[in-house]
Design a protein around this motif. Structure first.
Motif, PDB file in Angstrom:
ATOM      1  N   ASP A 137       5.459   8.630  -3.881  1.00  0.00           N
ATOM      2  CA  ASP A 137       5.910   9.391  -2.719  1.00  0.00           C
ATOM      3  C   ASP A 137       6.240   8.502  -1.524  1.00  0.00           C
ATOM      4  N   ASP A 138       5.799   7.223  -1.565  1.00  0.00           N
ATOM      5  CA  ASP A 138       6.085   6.281  -0.483  1.00  0.00           C
ATOM      6  C   ASP A 138       6.079   4.857  -1.032  1.00  0.00           C
ATOM      7  N   PRO A 139       7.165   4.441  -1.718  1.00  0.00           N
ATOM      8  CA  PRO A 139       7.184   3.102  -2.311  1.00  0.00           C
ATOM      9  C   PRO A 139       6.913   1.976  -1.314  1.00  0.00           C
ATOM     10  N   GLY A 140       7.223   2.189  -0.044  1.00  0.00           N
ATOM     11  CA  GLY A 140       6.967   1.161   0.965  1.00  0.00           C
ATOM     12  C   GLY A 140       5.489   0.887   1.189  1.00  0.00           C
ATOM     13  N   ALA A 141       4.617   1.746   0.672  1.00  0.00           N
ATOM     14  CA  ALA A 141       3.168   1.555   0.794  1.00  0.00           C
ATOM     15  C   ALA A 141       2.613   0.786  -0.408  1.00  0.00           C
ATOM     16  N   VAL A 142       3.456   0.035  -1.067  1.00  0.00           N
ATOM     17  CA  VAL A 142       3.071  -0.752  -2.237  1.00  0.00           C
ATOM     18  C   VAL A 142       1.901  -1.678  -1.894  1.00  0.00           C
ATOM     19  N   TYR A 143       1.039  -1.904  -2.895  1.00  0.00           N
ATOM     20  CA  TYR A 143      -0.076  -2.832  -2.698  1.00  0.00           C
ATOM     21  C   TYR A 143      -0.460  -3.466  -4.030  1.00  0.00           C
ATOM     22  N   ALA A 144      -1.228  -4.530  -3.950  1.00  0.00           N
ATOM     23  CA  ALA A 144      -1.770  -5.190  -5.134  1.00  0.00           C
ATOM     24  C   ALA A 144      -3.264  -4.881  -5.187  1.00  0.00           C
ATOM     25  N   GLU A 145      -3.727  -4.439  -6.340  1.00  0.00           N
ATOM     26  CA  GLU A 145      -5.147  -4.124  -6.491  1.00  0.00           C
ATOM     27  C   GLU A 145      -6.003  -5.344  -6.179  1.00  0.00           C
TER      28      GLU A 145
END
Length: 79
Positions: free
Chosen positions: A37-45
């Protein structure tokens, strides 16, 4: 000097798509999580910051998703 990054889709559900990422396709360095819903909030675990190879996998996967409408199974970035 060139750059390379590789990713493989680990899973996809209604909320996230997850990719392994690394500079060697056979040796993953972490897991990239892309909220649908918000690809810009991508993160790495388990990381405070998004590593450069994870960022490269993200942008390539997002570009391929925009072109095809599906998240790719494998991603290869080289420059």
């Amino acid at each position: 000097m060139g750059a390379a990054a590789y990713g493989s889709r680990l899973s996809q559900d209604d909320v996230h798509v997850r990719y392994s990422f690394g500079v060697d396709p056979g040796v993953p360095e972490g897991v990239l999580v892309i909220p649908l819903d918000d690809p810009g909030a991508v993160y790495a675990e388990d990381r405070d910051r998004l590593p450069m190879d994870a960022e490269r996998v993200f942008w390539k996967a997002l570009r391929m998703h925009r072109q095809t409408g599906t998240w790719p199974e494998h991603v290869a970035f080289q420059s």
